[in-house]
Design an enzyme around this catalytic site. Structure first.
Site, PDB file in Angstrom:
ATOM      1  N   ASP A  53       0.805  -1.221   0.000  1.00 18.07           N
ATOM      2  CA  ASP A  53       0.000   0.000   0.000  1.00 18.07           C
ATOM      3  C   ASP A  53       0.841   1.276   0.000  1.00 18.07           C
ATOM      4  O   ASP A  53       0.448   2.307   0.538  1.00 18.07           O
ATOM      5  CB  ASP A  53      -0.966   0.029   1.206  1.00 18.07           C
ATOM      6  N   LYS A  82       1.971   2.192  -5.057  1.00 19.06           N
ATOM      7  CA  LYS A  82       2.555   1.658  -6.299  1.00 19.06           C
ATOM      8  C   LYS A  82       1.638   1.948  -7.479  1.00 19.06           C
ATOM      9  O   LYS A  82       2.087   2.304  -8.563  1.00 19.06           O
ATOM     10  CB  LYS A  82       2.751   0.131  -6.181  1.00 19.06           C
ATOM     11  N   GLY A  88      -4.547  -4.246  -3.856  1.00 21.37           N
ATOM     12  CA  GLY A  88      -5.527  -3.198  -4.145  1.00 21.37           C
ATOM     13  C   GLY A  88      -4.740  -1.951  -4.490  1.00 21.37           C
ATOM     14  O   GLY A  88      -4.126  -1.347  -3.614  1.00 21.37           O
ATOM     15  N   HIS A  89      -4.690  -1.624  -5.765  1.00 26.07           N
ATOM     16  CA  HIS A  89      -3.853  -0.503  -6.237  1.00 26.07           C
ATOM     17  C   HIS A  89      -4.749   0.641  -6.694  1.00 26.07           C
ATOM     18  O   HIS A  89      -5.524   0.486  -7.635  1.00 26.07           O
ATOM     19  CB  HIS A  89      -2.953  -0.957  -7.384  1.00 26.07           C
ATOM     20  N   GLN A 119       1.971  -6.099  -3.399  1.00 30.47           N
ATOM     21  CA  GLN A 119       2.422  -6.200  -2.009  1.00 30.47           C
ATOM     22  C   GLN A 119       3.720  -5.418  -1.790  1.00 30.47           C
ATOM     23  O   GLN A 119       4.066  -4.593  -2.614  1.00 30.47           O
ATOM     24  CB  GLN A 119       2.583  -7.678  -1.582  1.00 30.47           C
TER      25      GLN A 119
HETATM   26  P1  GDP Z   1      -0.750   0.406  -3.544  1.00 34.78           P
HETATM   27  O1  GDP Z   1      -1.355  -0.870  -3.109  1.00 34.78           O
HETATM   28  O2  GDP Z   1       0.724   0.452  -3.290  1.00 34.78           O
HETATM   29  O3  GDP Z   1      -1.054   0.757  -4.981  1.00 34.78           O
HETATM   30  O4  GDP Z   1      -1.390   1.551  -2.627  1.00 34.78           O
HETATM   31  P2  GDP Z   1      -2.941   1.689  -2.225  1.00 34.78           P
HETATM   32  O5  GDP Z   1      -3.703   2.165  -3.398  1.00 34.78           O
HETATM   33  O6  GDP Z   1      -3.426   0.465  -1.553  1.00 34.78           O
HETATM   34  O7  GDP Z   1      -2.844   2.808  -1.094  1.00 34.78           O
HETATM   35  C1  GDP Z   1      -2.374   4.091  -1.339  1.00 34.78           C
HETATM   36  C2  GDP Z   1      -3.472   5.105  -0.987  1.00 34.78           C
HETATM   37  O8  GDP Z   1      -2.907   6.376  -0.878  1.00 34.78           O
HETATM   38  C3  GDP Z   1      -4.549   5.219  -2.049  1.00 34.78           C
HETATM   39  O9  GDP Z   1      -5.762   5.527  -1.410  1.00 34.78           O
HETATM   40  C4  GDP Z   1      -4.070   6.390  -2.901  1.00 34.78           C
HETATM   41  O10 GDP Z   1      -5.130   7.051  -3.590  1.00 34.78           O
HETATM   42  C5  GDP Z   1      -3.472   7.276  -1.855  1.00 34.78           C
HETATM   43  N1  GDP Z   1      -2.342   8.101  -2.290  1.00 34.78           N
HETATM   44  C6  GDP Z   1      -1.392   7.831  -3.209  1.00 34.78           C
HETATM   45  N2  GDP Z   1      -0.424   8.763  -3.225  1.00 34.78           N
HETATM   46  C7  GDP Z   1      -0.790   9.687  -2.302  1.00 34.78           C
HETATM   47  C8  GDP Z   1      -0.186  10.888  -1.816  1.00 34.78           C
HETATM   48  O11 GDP Z   1       0.897  11.304  -2.221  1.00 34.78           O
HETATM   49  N3  GDP Z   1      -0.854  11.563  -0.841  1.00 34.78           N
HETATM   50  C9  GDP Z   1      -2.035  11.131  -0.329  1.00 34.78           C
HETATM   51  N4  GDP Z   1      -2.607  11.843   0.637  1.00 34.78           N
HETATM   52  N5  GDP Z   1      -2.624   9.991  -0.752  1.00 34.78           N
HETATM   53  C10 GDP Z   1      -2.007   9.281  -1.713  1.00 34.78           C
HETATM   54  P1  IMO Z   2      -0.857  -4.143  -2.280  1.00 35.36           P
HETATM   55  O1  IMO Z   2      -0.432  -4.726  -3.592  1.00 35.36           O
HETATM   56  C1  IMO Z   2      -0.870  -4.514   2.083  1.00 35.36           C
HETATM   57  C2  IMO Z   2      -0.942  -8.614   3.675  1.00 35.36           C
HETATM   58  C3  IMO Z   2      -2.177  -9.062   4.414  1.00 35.36           C
HETATM   59  C4  IMO Z   2      -1.560 -10.041   5.392  1.00 35.36           C
HETATM   60  C5  IMO Z   2      -0.472 -10.704   4.548  1.00 35.36           C
HETATM   61  C6  IMO Z   2      -0.882 -12.026   3.925  1.00 35.36           C
HETATM   62  O2  IMO Z   2      -2.162  -3.424  -2.337  1.00 35.36           O
HETATM   63  O3  IMO Z   2       0.243  -3.365  -1.661  1.00 35.36           O
HETATM   64  P2  IMO Z   2      -2.464 -12.630   1.897  1.00 35.36           P
HETATM   65  O4  IMO Z   2      -3.921 -12.350   1.683  1.00 35.36           O
HETATM   66  O5  IMO Z   2      -1.591 -12.076   0.845  1.00 35.36           O
HETATM   67  O6  IMO Z   2      -2.192 -14.081   2.149  1.00 35.36           O
HETATM   68  O7  IMO Z   2      -2.130 -11.876   3.284  1.00 35.36           O
HETATM   69  O8  IMO Z   2      -0.156  -9.782   3.529  1.00 35.36           O
HETATM   70  N1  IMO Z   2      -1.181  -8.092   2.301  1.00 35.36           N
HETATM   71  C7  IMO Z   2      -1.111  -6.791   1.972  1.00 35.36           C
HETATM   72  N2  IMO Z   2      -0.913  -5.689   2.736  1.00 35.36           N
HETATM   73  N3  IMO Z   2      -0.989  -4.395   0.741  1.00 35.36           N
HETATM   74  C8  IMO Z   2      -1.166  -5.493  -0.041  1.00 35.36           C
HETATM   75  O9  IMO Z   2      -1.163  -5.440  -1.381  1.00 35.36           O
HETATM   76  C9  IMO Z   2      -1.269  -6.759   0.581  1.00 35.36           C
HETATM   77  N4  IMO Z   2      -1.463  -8.007   0.120  1.00 35.36           N
HETATM   78  C10 IMO Z   2      -1.395  -8.816   1.186  1.00 35.36           C
HETATM   79  O10 IMO Z   2      -2.805  -7.973   5.068  1.00 35.36           O
HETATM   80  O11 IMO Z   2      -0.920  -9.337   6.433  1.00 35.36           O
HETATM   81 MG    MG Z   3      -2.859  -1.578  -1.830  1.00 36.89          MG
END
Ligand code: GDP
Ligand code: IMO
Ligand code: MG
Length: 426
Positions: free
Chosen positions: A13, A16, A40-41, A223
Site C-alpha cells: 500500500d 505503487k 488493491g492498487h 504487495q
Molecule cells: P498500492 O497498493 O501500493 O497501490 O497503494 P494503495 O492504493 O493500496 O494505497 C495508497 C493510498 O494512498 C490510495 O488511497 C491512494 O489514492 C493514496 N495516495 C497515493 N499517493 C498519495 C499521496 O501522495 N498523498 C495522499 N494523501 N494519498 C495518496
Molecule cells: P498491495 O499490492 C498490504 C498482507 C495481508 C496479510 C499478509 C498475507 O495493495 O500493496 P495474503 O492475503 O496475501 O495471504 O495476506 O499480507 N497483504 C497486503 N498488505 N498491501 C497489499 O497489497 C497486501 N497483500 C497482502 O494484510 O498481512
Molecule cells: Mg494496496
C-alpha cells in the site's frame, strides 16, 4: 528497451498503483508479475478513481498493453468485474489485455482452506486478506494447481478438479465445513472463463519483441518487500515473491534487461494484518497519520497500523531490490505534524544494547526491540499543491534529503496527493 520495476519497499500500500499510472504514459507494456486479488492498487486520474486488484495500471494509457504474467494467481470473477468497471469508464481493453494461460486459478476451496488455518492459528494468525493466496500458491508449487491452460479442455479440467476435491473435501469435512460440489464449481468456473477467454494468450513473444526494440516496459509489483515469502517478516508475509527479483520468473524477463528499479515508500510506515512493526504508534500521532492518510485497507477495509518511517528497513529493502530510485509518497500526510521521527536502527528493549540488522535474524526479534529515532522539525503547512522540490518548505526538503541519506538511495519522486498530477520529480 528500458525495463523499469515499480516495487513496494515496505509492507504494501505504498502507492505503487499511483506511480505505475503516472509512468505508464511512456510505456508500451505494463505488466504484473506476482500476487493476486489480495492487492488493491488505487489510481486517481482523468477517468476517475479506480481500485484495481489484478489489472495492470497501464489501462488508462491507450498505447499500452496490459500483461498479467504467469507469476500472478487469478480470481476469474475479480478480473471480469475489473474489465467491466474499466469499460464503463470508457476505456477499451480489447486487444490490450494479455493474461498468461500459465496463471493459476483461485478455486472456491482455496479461501476456505485458508480460513481454516487462520482460525486454527488464533492469535498467531497472519491476518490475510482471505483471498486464498497461501493455498493457491501452495497448490502451484506442489503440482496440484489448476491453470488457465486446463480450461481449454473441460474434460481434463473436470478430472483435475475431481482429484483436488477428493482431498480438499476430506480436509474441509475434518474442520466442520460443508463439501464442495464438483459440477457446481466446474460450471461456475467454465462460465467465468468464457467471460475472460478472449484475453488469455501468452505474452512472452510480445515482451521479447519489446525487449529487442526501443520501447519502455513497466513492471508493477504487488504487495511490499517486507511481505515477501523469503525475505519478509515470515510467517506474517504473503505467498508470492514480491521483490524485484520475482519479475524475472513471474514474467519471463531475464534479469539482464532490467534497467531501473523504483522502490515506492510512504513517508511514514503502514501495515495491515499481523506481524512485527517496530515503529508502530499507538498514540495520538498514530491516529493522526491514519486519519490524514485515510489508512484503511483497499481490499478488506481494515484500519492500517501506522507508524514512523523505518529507514533501517527501507535501507534493507532498497538493497534487496537493487533500487536505483525511491518514490517517497504521501508526504502531504505529514503536513500538520510539529515533530516527525525517523527510525535509524534498533536497541534491545530490555538491555538497551544496539541490535543487529533485521536480515541477520528471524523477523520475530523485531518484536523484542525498540526503534532508535532521530527527530526532525515538521513544516506545518500544506504541500499538496507543490510541483517543484525547491518550492517545498525547507523542513520538508530536509526530511526528503534525510530519507535519501539514511536509505542510501536517491529520491526521484515525491508524491503529495492521490491524483496523478500531485507529483514532484527531482
Ligand atoms: P498500492 O497498493 O501500493 O497501490 O497503494 P494503495 O492504493 O493500496 O494505497 C495508497 C493510498 O494512498 C490510495 O488511497 C491512494 O489514492 C493514496 N495516495 C497515493 N499517493 C498519495 C499521496 O501522495 N498523498 C495522499 N494523501 N494519498 C495518496
Ligand atoms: P498491495 O499490492 C498490504 C498482507 C495481508 C496479510 C499478509 C498475507 O495493495 O500493496 P495474503 O492475503 O496475501 O495471504 O495476506 O499480507 N497483504 C497486503 N498488505 N498491501 C497489499 O497489497 C497486501 N497483500 C497482502 O494484510 O498481512
Ligand atoms: Mg494496496
Amino acid at each position: 528497451m528500458a525495463v523499469t520495476i515499480v516495487v513496494g519497499a515496505q509492507w504494501g500500500d505504498e502507492a505503487k498503483g499511483k506511480m505505475v499510472d503516472l509512468l505508464s504514459s511512456q510505456a508500451r507494456i505494463v505488466a504484473r508479475y506476482n500476487g493476486g486479488d489480495n492487492a488493491g492498487h488505487t489510481v486517481v486520474n482523468q477517468y476517475g478513481t479506480f481500485k484495481l486488484r489484478l489489472t495492470p495500471n497501464g489501462f488508462s494509457s491507450p498505447q499500452t498493453a496490459c500483461v498479467i504474467g504467469p507469476g500472478v494467481v487469478l480470481n476469474l470473477a475479480t478480473l471480469f468485474d475489473e474489465i467491466q468497471m474499466i469499460n464503463k469508464a470508457g476505456i477499451d481493453l480489447a486487444g490490450r489485455l494479455w493474461v498468461s494461460p500459465r496463471c493459476h486459478v483461485v478455486m472456491p476451496y482455496h479461501p476456505q482452506v485458508e480460513a481454516a488455518y487462520e482460525e486454527a492459528k488464533g492469535t498467531l494468525a497472519t491476518g490475510t486478506t482471505r483471498r486464498g493466496m497461501g493455498p493457491v500458491y501452495a497448490d502451484k508449487v506442489s503440482y496440484n494447481g489448476i491453470r488457465l491452460f486446463d480450461f481449454a479442455d473441460p474434460e481434463t479440467l473436470k478430472e483435475k478438479l475431481a482429484v483436488q476435491l477428493r482431498i480438499k473435501n476430506q480436509f474441509l469435512q475434518s474442520v466442520g465445513k460443508p463439501n464442495l460440489d464438483l459440477n457446481f464449481i466446474l460450471n461456475e468456473k467454465l462460465a467465468q472463463y468464457a467471460q475472460i477467454k478472449q484475453f488469455v494468450r501468452e505474452s512472452f513473444g510480445l515482451i521479447q519483441d519489446a525487449l529487442s526494440s526501443n520501447t519502455e516496459i513497466l513492471l508493477e509489483a504487488a504487495q511490499g518487500s517486507l511481505l515477501d515469502n523469503d525475505w519478509g517478516t515470515y510467517p506474517f508475509v504473503t505467498a508470492s515473491t514480491t521483490i524485484s527479483g520475482g519479475a524475472a520468473a513471474g514474467l519471463g524477463i531475464a534479469p539482464r534487461w532490467v534497467t531501473r528499479v523504483i522502490g515506492v515508500a510512504k513517508a511514514y510506515t503502514t501495515r495491515v494484518g499481523a506481524g512485527p512493526m517496530p515503529t508502530e504508534l499507538f498514540d495520538a500521532d498514530g491516529e493522526a497519520l491514519r486519519k490524514a492518510g485515510a489508512e484503511y485497507g483497499t481490499v478488506t477495509g481494515r484500519p492500517r497500523r501506522c507508524g514512523w518511517f523505518d529507514a533501517a528497513l527501507v535501507r534493507f529493502t532498497a538493497q534487496l531490490n537493487g533500487c536505483t530510485d525511491l518514490a517517497l509518497t504521501k508526504l502531504d500526510v505529514l503536513d500538520r505534524l510539529p515533530v516527525i521521527r525517523l527510525c535509524t536502527g534498533y536497541r534491545h528493549s530490555s538491555t538497551g544494547e544496539a541490535m543487529r540488522q533485521y536480515w541477520e535474524g528471524d523477523a520475530a526479534w523485531l518484536d523484542q526491540i525498540s526503534p532508535v529515532y532521530i527527530e526532525m522539525e515538521g513544516w506545518q503547512q500544506p504541500t499538496t499543491h507543490v510541483r517543484r522540490f525547491s518550492d517545498l518548505p525547507a523542513q520538508a526538503q530536509a526530511y526528503v534529503n534525510k530519507v535519501a541519506d539514511l536509505t542510501g538511495v536517491r529520491v526521484s519522486f515525491v508524491s503529495v496527493g492521490a491524483e496523478r498530477e500531485s507529483i514532484i520529480r527531482i
